[in-house]
Scaffold this active site. Structure first.
Site, PDB file in Angstrom:
ATOM      1  N   GLU A 123      -8.487 -11.081  -8.768  1.00  0.00           N
ATOM      2  CA  GLU A 123      -7.358  -9.565  -8.455  1.00  0.00           C
ATOM      3  C   GLU A 123      -5.877  -9.781  -8.822  1.00  0.00           C
ATOM      4  OE1 GLU A 123      -6.007  -9.718  -4.140  1.00  0.00           O
ATOM      5  OE2 GLU A 123      -8.456  -9.606  -3.658  1.00  0.00           O
ATOM      6  N   ASN A 153      -2.241  -0.371   7.202  1.00  0.00           N
ATOM      7  CA  ASN A 153      -1.347  -1.722   7.549  1.00  0.00           C
ATOM      8  C   ASN A 153      -0.504  -2.009   6.366  1.00  0.00           C
ATOM      9  OD1 ASN A 153      -3.678  -2.098   6.084  1.00  0.00           O
ATOM     10  ND2 ASN A 153      -4.647  -3.188   7.330  1.00  0.00           N
ATOM     11  N   HIS A 183      -1.648  -5.121   1.275  1.00  0.00           N
ATOM     12  CA  HIS A 183      -3.036  -6.414   0.977  1.00  0.00           C
ATOM     13  C   HIS A 183      -2.599  -7.681   0.439  1.00  0.00           C
ATOM     14  CE1 HIS A 183      -6.731  -7.441  -0.975  1.00  0.00           C
ATOM     15  NE2 HIS A 183      -5.793  -8.103  -2.033  1.00  0.00           N
ATOM     16  N   TYR A 199     -12.206  -2.861  -4.193  1.00  0.00           N
ATOM     17  CA  TYR A 199     -12.400  -3.437  -2.459  1.00  0.00           C
ATOM     18  C   TYR A 199     -13.706  -3.492  -2.826  1.00  0.00           C
ATOM     19  CZ  TYR A 199      -7.699  -3.020  -0.280  1.00  0.00           C
ATOM     20  OH  TYR A 199      -6.994  -3.652   0.653  1.00  0.00           O
ATOM     21  N   LYS A 231       1.008  -1.099  -0.586  1.00  0.00           N
ATOM     22  CA  LYS A 231       0.200  -0.320   0.102  1.00  0.00           C
ATOM     23  C   LYS A 231       1.140   1.153  -0.009  1.00  0.00           C
ATOM     24  CE  LYS A 231      -3.794  -1.834   1.918  1.00  0.00           C
ATOM     25  NZ  LYS A 231      -4.650  -2.459   3.605  1.00  0.00           N
TER      26      LYS A 231
END
Ligand code: IDP
Ligand code: MG
Length: 142
Positions: free
Chosen positions: A120, A106, A109, A43, A3
Protein backbone atom coordinates in the site's frame (compact mmCIF):
# COMPACT_ATOMS: atom_id res chain seq x y z
CA UNK A 1 -5.94 6.29 5.14
CA UNK A 2 -8.61 8.60 6.49
CA UNK A 3 -11.68 7.84 4.37
CA UNK A 4 -13.90 10.53 2.80
CA UNK A 5 -16.33 10.55 5.76
CA UNK A 6 -13.44 11.19 8.16
CA UNK A 7 -12.29 14.13 6.03
CA UNK A 8 -15.82 15.54 5.57
CA UNK A 9 -16.56 15.22 9.29
CA UNK A 10 -13.45 17.16 10.27
CA UNK A 11 -11.79 14.21 12.00
CA UNK A 12 -8.38 14.51 10.31
CA UNK A 13 -6.70 16.30 13.22
CA UNK A 14 -8.25 13.99 15.82
CA UNK A 15 -7.14 10.85 13.97
CA UNK A 16 -3.61 12.08 13.27
CA UNK A 17 -3.36 13.12 16.90
CA UNK A 18 -4.10 9.62 18.18
CA UNK A 19 -1.18 8.14 16.20
CA UNK A 20 1.13 11.04 17.09
CA UNK A 21 0.34 10.88 20.80
CA UNK A 22 0.95 7.14 20.85
CA UNK A 23 4.51 7.87 19.75
CA UNK A 24 4.43 6.78 16.11
CA UNK A 25 6.28 8.85 13.52
CA UNK A 26 4.60 10.35 10.48
CA UNK A 27 6.59 9.46 7.35
CA UNK A 28 4.15 10.44 4.62
CA UNK A 29 0.98 12.54 4.37
CA UNK A 30 -1.24 13.76 1.55
CA UNK A 31 -4.82 14.78 0.81
CA UNK A 32 -5.98 13.30 -2.49
CA UNK A 33 -8.95 12.29 -4.59
CA UNK A 34 -8.55 8.79 -5.93
CA UNK A 35 -10.36 7.39 -8.97
CA UNK A 36 -12.18 4.06 -9.16
CA UNK A 37 -9.26 2.25 -10.85
CA UNK A 38 -7.01 3.28 -7.96
CA UNK A 39 -9.59 2.33 -5.31
CA UNK A 40 -10.14 -1.04 -7.01
CA UNK A 41 -6.41 -1.65 -6.92
CA UNK A 42 -6.18 -0.68 -3.25
CA UNK A 43 -9.04 -3.02 -2.36
CA UNK A 44 -8.19 -5.73 -4.97
CA UNK A 45 -8.30 -8.46 -2.28
CA UNK A 46 -11.99 -7.69 -1.71
CA UNK A 47 -13.06 -7.63 -5.37
CA UNK A 48 -15.26 -10.73 -4.97
CA UNK A 49 -17.18 -9.30 -1.99
CA UNK A 50 -20.79 -8.17 -2.50
CA UNK A 51 -19.99 -4.76 -0.95
CA UNK A 52 -17.00 -4.14 -3.26
CA UNK A 53 -18.78 -1.73 -5.63
CA UNK A 54 -20.24 0.27 -2.72
CA UNK A 55 -16.84 0.34 -1.04
CA UNK A 56 -15.19 1.75 -4.17
CA UNK A 57 -17.97 4.37 -4.53
CA UNK A 58 -17.43 5.34 -0.88
CA UNK A 59 -13.65 5.71 -1.25
CA UNK A 60 -13.94 7.87 -4.39
CA UNK A 61 -16.74 10.03 -2.94
CA UNK A 62 -14.37 12.73 -1.66
CA UNK A 63 -10.78 13.42 -0.72
CA UNK A 64 -8.94 11.00 1.54
CA UNK A 65 -5.84 11.51 3.67
CA UNK A 66 -3.11 8.96 2.99
CA UNK A 67 -0.52 8.54 5.72
CA UNK A 68 2.50 6.44 6.52
CA UNK A 69 3.19 5.83 10.20
CA UNK A 70 6.36 4.24 11.53
CA UNK A 71 7.18 2.63 14.86
CA UNK A 72 7.57 -0.62 16.77
CA UNK A 73 4.70 -3.00 15.90
CA UNK A 74 2.92 -0.13 14.14
CA UNK A 75 0.76 -2.38 11.94
CA UNK A 76 -0.64 -4.52 14.77
CA UNK A 77 -0.90 -1.61 17.21
CA UNK A 78 -2.32 0.66 14.52
CA UNK A 79 -5.12 -1.83 13.90
CA UNK A 80 -5.84 -1.83 17.65
CA UNK A 81 -5.95 1.98 17.69
CA UNK A 82 -8.36 1.85 14.71
CA UNK A 83 -10.62 -0.84 16.20
CA UNK A 84 -12.78 -3.60 14.71
CA UNK A 85 -14.04 -3.23 11.13
CA UNK A 86 -17.68 -2.91 12.24
CA UNK A 87 -17.99 0.11 14.56
CA UNK A 88 -20.79 -1.73 16.43
CA UNK A 89 -18.07 -4.09 17.59
CA UNK A 90 -15.19 -1.62 17.91
CA UNK A 91 -14.20 -1.04 21.52
CA UNK A 92 -14.69 2.41 23.05
CA UNK A 93 -11.33 4.18 23.00
CA UNK A 94 -10.63 3.06 19.44
CA UNK A 95 -11.06 5.43 16.49
CA UNK A 96 -13.98 3.50 15.03
CA UNK A 97 -15.42 2.75 18.49
CA UNK A 98 -15.44 6.44 19.37
CA UNK A 99 -16.10 8.10 16.02
CA UNK A 100 -18.16 5.81 13.76
CA UNK A 101 -21.44 3.90 13.68
CA UNK A 102 -21.69 1.97 10.40
CA UNK A 103 -19.30 -0.47 8.69
CA UNK A 104 -19.65 1.39 5.40
CA UNK A 105 -18.70 4.70 7.09
CA UNK A 106 -15.93 3.57 9.41
CA UNK A 107 -13.69 6.64 8.84
CA UNK A 108 -10.31 4.98 8.45
CA UNK A 109 -8.39 2.23 6.67
CA UNK A 110 -5.34 0.58 8.18
CA UNK A 111 -3.01 -1.97 6.60
CA UNK A 112 -3.62 -5.45 8.00
CA UNK A 113 -0.06 -6.85 7.73
CA UNK A 114 3.48 -5.64 7.13
CA UNK A 115 3.28 -7.17 3.65
CA UNK A 116 0.12 -5.26 2.73
CA UNK A 117 1.55 -2.09 4.32
CA UNK A 118 4.57 -2.33 2.01
CA UNK A 119 2.30 -2.88 -0.98
CA UNK A 120 0.00 0.00 0.00
CA UNK A 121 2.89 2.41 0.67
CA UNK A 122 4.16 1.60 -2.84
CA UNK A 123 0.72 2.29 -4.30
CA UNK A 124 -0.07 5.50 -2.37
CA UNK A 125 3.46 6.95 -2.18
CA UNK A 126 5.21 5.94 -5.43
CA UNK A 127 7.78 8.72 -4.91
CA UNK A 128 8.70 7.34 -1.50
CA UNK A 129 8.26 8.67 2.02
CA UNK A 130 10.13 11.25 4.06
CA UNK A 131 13.18 9.99 5.99
CA UNK A 132 13.55 11.67 9.38
CA UNK A 133 13.97 10.64 12.99
CA UNK A 134 12.08 12.29 15.80
CA UNK A 135 14.27 13.92 18.44
CA UNK A 136 11.84 12.37 20.95
CA UNK A 137 12.94 8.86 19.95
CA UNK A 138 14.88 8.17 23.19
CA UNK A 139 11.90 9.40 25.23
CA UNK A 140 9.62 6.86 23.52
CA UNK A 141 11.95 3.87 23.10
CA UNK A 142 14.34 2.47 25.73
P1 IDP B 1 -10.74 -3.34 7.53
O1 IDP B 1 -10.96 -1.96 6.95
O2 IDP B 1 -11.04 -3.37 9.00
O3 IDP B 1 -9.39 -3.91 7.18
P2 IDP B 1 -11.83 -5.12 5.49
O4 IDP B 1 -12.44 -6.47 5.75
O5 IDP B 1 -10.48 -5.08 4.86
O6 IDP B 1 -11.83 -4.31 6.88
O7 IDP B 1 -12.87 -4.31 4.59
C1 IDP B 1 -12.49 -3.10 4.01
C2 IDP B 1 -13.60 -2.10 4.18
O8 IDP B 1 -14.75 -2.56 3.47
C3 IDP B 1 -14.08 -1.92 5.61
O9 IDP B 1 -13.30 -1.00 6.35
C4 IDP B 1 -15.49 -1.40 5.39
O10 IDP B 1 -15.51 0.00 5.09
C5 IDP B 1 -15.92 -2.17 4.15
N1 IDP B 1 -16.68 -3.38 4.54
C6 IDP B 1 -16.17 -4.52 5.07
N2 IDP B 1 -17.14 -5.41 5.29
C7 IDP B 1 -18.27 -4.83 4.88
C8 IDP B 1 -19.64 -5.26 4.84
O11 IDP B 1 -20.00 -6.37 5.25
N3 IDP B 1 -20.55 -4.36 4.34
C9 IDP B 1 -20.19 -3.13 3.90
N4 IDP B 1 -18.92 -2.69 3.91
C10 IDP B 1 -17.97 -3.52 4.39
MG1 MG C 1 -8.60 -4.46 5.35
Amino acid sequence: MIKPDGVQRGLVGEIISRFEKKGFSLKGLKLINVDSAFAEKHYADLSAKPFFHGLVEYIISGPVVAMVWEGKNVVVTGRKIIGATNPSESAPGTIRGDLAIEIGRNVIHGSDSVESARKEIGLWFPDGTVPWKSSLHPWIYE
